[in-house]
Design a protein around this motif. Structure first.
Motif, PDB file in Angstrom:
ATOM      1  N   PHE A  59       0.831  -1.203   0.000  1.00  0.00           N
ATOM      2  CA  PHE A  59       0.000   0.000   0.000  1.00  0.00           C
ATOM      3  C   PHE A  59       0.870   1.259   0.000  1.00  0.00           C
ATOM      4  CE2 PHE A  59      -1.980   3.428   2.422  1.00  0.00           C
ATOM      5  CZ  PHE A  59      -3.136   3.645   1.683  1.00  0.00           C
ATOM      6  N   ILE A  60       1.879   1.284   0.877  1.00  0.00           N
ATOM      7  CA  ILE A  60       2.795   2.430   0.935  1.00  0.00           C
ATOM      8  C   ILE A  60       3.557   2.565  -0.384  1.00  0.00           C
ATOM      9  CG2 ILE A  60       4.724   3.471   2.181  1.00  0.00           C
ATOM     10  CD1 ILE A  60       2.256   3.260   3.920  1.00  0.00           C
ATOM     11  N   LYS A  61       3.977   1.437  -0.941  1.00  0.00           N
ATOM     12  CA  LYS A  61       4.730   1.460  -2.197  1.00  0.00           C
ATOM     13  C   LYS A  61       3.881   1.970  -3.361  1.00  0.00           C
ATOM     14  CE  LYS A  61       7.939  -2.244  -0.929  1.00  0.00           C
ATOM     15  NZ  LYS A  61       8.322  -3.662  -1.172  1.00  0.00           N
ATOM     16  N   ALA A  62       2.585   1.761  -3.303  1.00  0.00           N
ATOM     17  CA  ALA A  62       1.715   2.265  -4.366  1.00  0.00           C
ATOM     18  C   ALA A  62       1.768   3.792  -4.419  1.00  0.00           C
ATOM     19  CB  ALA A  62       0.277   1.778  -4.143  1.00  0.00           C
ATOM     20  N   MET A  63       1.727   4.436  -3.254  1.00  0.00           N
ATOM     21  CA  MET A  63       1.836   5.899  -3.241  1.00  0.00           C
ATOM     22  C   MET A  63       3.240   6.338  -3.634  1.00  0.00           C
ATOM     23  SD  MET A  63       0.533   8.827  -3.013  1.00  0.00           S
ATOM     24  CE  MET A  63      -1.096   8.705  -2.260  1.00  0.00           C
ATOM     25  N   LEU A  64       4.246   5.569  -3.230  1.00  0.00           N
ATOM     26  CA  LEU A  64       5.611   5.891  -3.626  1.00  0.00           C
ATOM     27  C   LEU A  64       5.764   5.811  -5.140  1.00  0.00           C
ATOM     28  CD1 LEU A  64       8.513   6.549  -2.769  1.00  0.00           C
ATOM     29  CD2 LEU A  64       8.932   4.085  -2.599  1.00  0.00           C
ATOM     30  N   PHE A  65       5.128   4.814  -5.767  1.00  0.00           N
ATOM     31  CA  PHE A  65       5.199   4.713  -7.228  1.00  0.00           C
ATOM     32  C   PHE A  65       4.584   5.940  -7.890  1.00  0.00           C
ATOM     33  CE2 PHE A  65       2.799   3.844 -11.112  1.00  0.00           C
ATOM     34  CZ  PHE A  65       3.859   3.622 -11.989  1.00  0.00           C
ATOM     35  N   VAL A  66       3.430   6.378  -7.408  1.00  0.00           N
ATOM     36  CA  VAL A  66       2.771   7.545  -8.001  1.00  0.00           C
ATOM     37  C   VAL A  66       3.684   8.766  -7.931  1.00  0.00           C
ATOM     38  CG1 VAL A  66       0.838   9.160  -7.783  1.00  0.00           C
ATOM     39  CG2 VAL A  66       0.436   6.698  -7.564  1.00  0.00           C
ATOM     40  N   SER A  67       4.232   9.053  -6.754  1.00  0.00           N
ATOM     41  CA  SER A  67       5.076  10.239  -6.614  1.00  0.00           C
ATOM     42  C   SER A  67       6.375  10.096  -7.407  1.00  0.00           C
ATOM     43  CB  SER A  67       5.364  10.512  -5.133  1.00  0.00           C
ATOM     44  OG  SER A  67       6.013   9.419  -4.522  1.00  0.00           O
ATOM     45  N   ALA A  68       6.932   8.878  -7.460  1.00  0.00           N
ATOM     46  CA  ALA A  68       8.171   8.669  -8.217  1.00  0.00           C
ATOM     47  C   ALA A  68       7.922   8.802  -9.717  1.00  0.00           C
ATOM     48  CB  ALA A  68       8.752   7.292  -7.900  1.00  0.00           C
ATOM     49  N   ALA A 116       7.723  12.360 -10.557  1.00  0.00           N
ATOM     50  CA  ALA A 116       9.055  12.972 -10.519  1.00  0.00           C
ATOM     51  C   ALA A 116       9.885  12.617 -11.746  1.00  0.00           C
ATOM     52  CB  ALA A 116       9.792  12.551  -9.253  1.00  0.00           C
ATOM     53  N   ASN A 117       9.698  11.404 -12.280  1.00  0.00           N
ATOM     54  CA  ASN A 117      10.585  10.914 -13.335  1.00  0.00           C
ATOM     55  C   ASN A 117       9.972  10.930 -14.722  1.00  0.00           C
ATOM     56  OD1 ASN A 117      12.614  10.269 -11.423  1.00  0.00           O
ATOM     57  ND2 ASN A 117      11.590   8.345 -10.948  1.00  0.00           N
ATOM     58  N   SER A 118       8.709  11.274 -14.835  1.00  0.00           N
ATOM     59  CA  SER A 118       8.027  11.188 -16.131  1.00  0.00           C
ATOM     60  C   SER A 118       8.761  11.956 -17.225  1.00  0.00           C
ATOM     61  CB  SER A 118       6.589  11.690 -16.002  1.00  0.00           C
ATOM     62  OG  SER A 118       5.928  11.672 -17.254  1.00  0.00           O
ATOM     63  N   ASN A 119       9.168  13.176 -16.950  1.00  0.00           N
ATOM     64  CA  ASN A 119       9.793  13.999 -17.984  1.00  0.00           C
ATOM     65  C   ASN A 119      11.176  13.501 -18.408  1.00  0.00           C
ATOM     66  OD1 ASN A 119       7.925  15.863 -18.818  1.00  0.00           O
ATOM     67  ND2 ASN A 119       8.406  17.334 -17.214  1.00  0.00           N
TER      68      ASN A 119
END
Length: 423
Positions: free
Chosen positions: A58-67, A70-73
């Motif tokens: 569950f925590i990693k799911a939010m970490l994936f969203v924020s990461a 951050a890295n999309s561009n």
């Protein structure tokens, strides 16, 4: 202020996880809530479950969203998206993982969702609530089809700058589109995920030095330590550049350079890394006199070190009204210390900017309706035949306010406990 977080087909969550910070009609512990217009929102929620039940997922799911935000561009064409779908399924790996977040920022409510595979973004949509009804800002379907409500000329131009594996939200914000910049800012700077406390500790200490907030941070940290009964009268905190540490720094630098594979830019960055040296001071009674003794931080207990590591995070969480996700908040800490940390979020003198906490724990001492509302306690349970995680709230069981929640949980009344086999 976080309202809802939903996701599907990510790690052990094959089906939708529907998590909310919105309070139900329960009138208990109203002081533990944030009231914004018609919304009543929790300041802290705790997640329980057996080992390997999905708490960290569950925590990693939010970490994936924020990461990913951050890295999309930085993604080049055809580069993979680092999403990890549910693996115990023949076709789940090829199905998109879905994510949805709703929050309030500076009085406006936002709802953002996207779905993606490892290859590309499938769908993506942003709604803003200028009234009680949502206004669609953009809607992306089938990766390359876009629909816009307003600003069509600008957004049609910006979509040509986007790639299949990039989030349109981030692309538009990078080109200073005013309606998407607050969403990216919120997901990057308001959401804070403490999966690895050591890396976040270093990042926040760097920020304290850069912002020249050392004295304010020290006062905050000492307040935490003294209230947690750690008997530390003072501490010093010195920062040195890795390149200025002599032979010891040279050894560390060479090891890190091997890891960085001799990348020139990385090496320049390594030379300027701050290394922090903490020394604590204890006032000890010797007869009628009090003497002060110093210790290096590494000589302190694991619990004291852990409190030190939390302190810069909490300093900014409360100062800036962040949303903090913590994996294993009870690690190396006494149950009463964990309770103290949680109660800081309910203390209006400390939590002046409506910071929020979402944490998982095995500390059943907190399963107490004198501390929490029933909708503040959540459980993860894994079906070990299918490998799928389900998440649900204590409020679903409608326990009485006088019920011993800790005892009922350990007896298995709510599920989410390990089944220990006795041979």
């Amino acid at each position: 202020m976080l309202l809802d977080f939903r996701f599907k087909n990510y790690l052990s969550f094959a089906e939708e996880c529907d998590f909310t910070m919105l309070a139900n009609a329960d009138k208990s512990h109203e002081n533990n809530l944030i009231v914004e217009g018609k919304e009543r929102v929790s300041k802290a929620r705790m997640i329980y479950g057996a080992n390997a039940s999905g708490k960290s997922s569950f925590i990693k799911a939010m970490l994936f969203v924020s990461a990913y935000i951050a890295n999309s561009n930085s993604l080049l064409e055809k580069m993979p998206i680092r999403v990890v779908p549910f693996k115990f399924c023949n076709d789940c790996f090829n199905k998109p993982s879905e994510f949805y977040i709703k929050f309030i920022r500076e009085g406006l409510k936002y709802a953002y969702r996207f779905s993606c595979t490892r290859d590309k973004v499938i769908d993506e949509r942003l709604d803003i609530y200028y009234t009680s009804k949502p206004t669609m800002i953009f809607n992306r379907t089938d990766t390359v089809n876009y629909e816009f409500n307003k600003d069509s000329k600008l957004l049609n131009d910006l979509k040509t700058k986007n790639l299949e594996n990039k989030l349109f939200l981030v692309t538009t914000a990078a080109w200073n589109y005013e309606k998407t910049k607050p969403v990216v800012d919120y997901l990057l700077n308001t959401i804070m995920v403490a999966l690895d406390i050591d890396s976040l500790w270093k990042i926040t200490l760097d920020k304290i030095y850069e912002n020249n907030e050392i004295q304010a941070y020290k006062e905050f940290c000492l307040r935490i330590l003294n209230n947690a009964d750690l008997s530390i009268g003072d501490f010093t905190m010195d920062a040195k550049k890795l390149k200025d540490m002599g032979k010891g720094g040279e050894i560390v630098t060479e090891v890190l350079r091997v890891v960085a594979k001799e990348n020139e830019a990385a090496n320049i960055e390594l030379d300027n890394i701050n290394i922090y040296d903490f020394k604590t001071f204890h006032d000890i009674k010797d007869g009628e006199e009090s003497k002060r003794y110093g210790l290096n931080l590494v000589e302190e207990s694991l619990g004291t070190i852990q409190m030190f590591k939390y302190s810069p995070l909490l300093y900014y969480v409360f100062k800036e009204g962040k949303v903090l996700f913590i994996d294993e908040i009870d690690k190396s800490l006494h149950p009463l210390s964990v309770e103290y940390l949680v109660k800081m979020f309910f203390n209006k003198d400390i939590n002046r900017h409506n910071a929020q906490l979402i944490a998982n724990t095995h500390d059943t001492n907190l399963l107490n309706l004198d501390i929490f509302r029933r909708d503040d306690i959540w459980f993860t349970e894994k079906d070990y035949e299918s490998g799928k995680t389900e998440m649900f709230s204590l409020a679903d069981f409608s326990p009485r306010k006088s019920e011993n929640i800790e005892k009922a949980y350990l007896l298995g009344r709510y599920g989410a406990i390990p089944f220990i086999k006795v041979e």
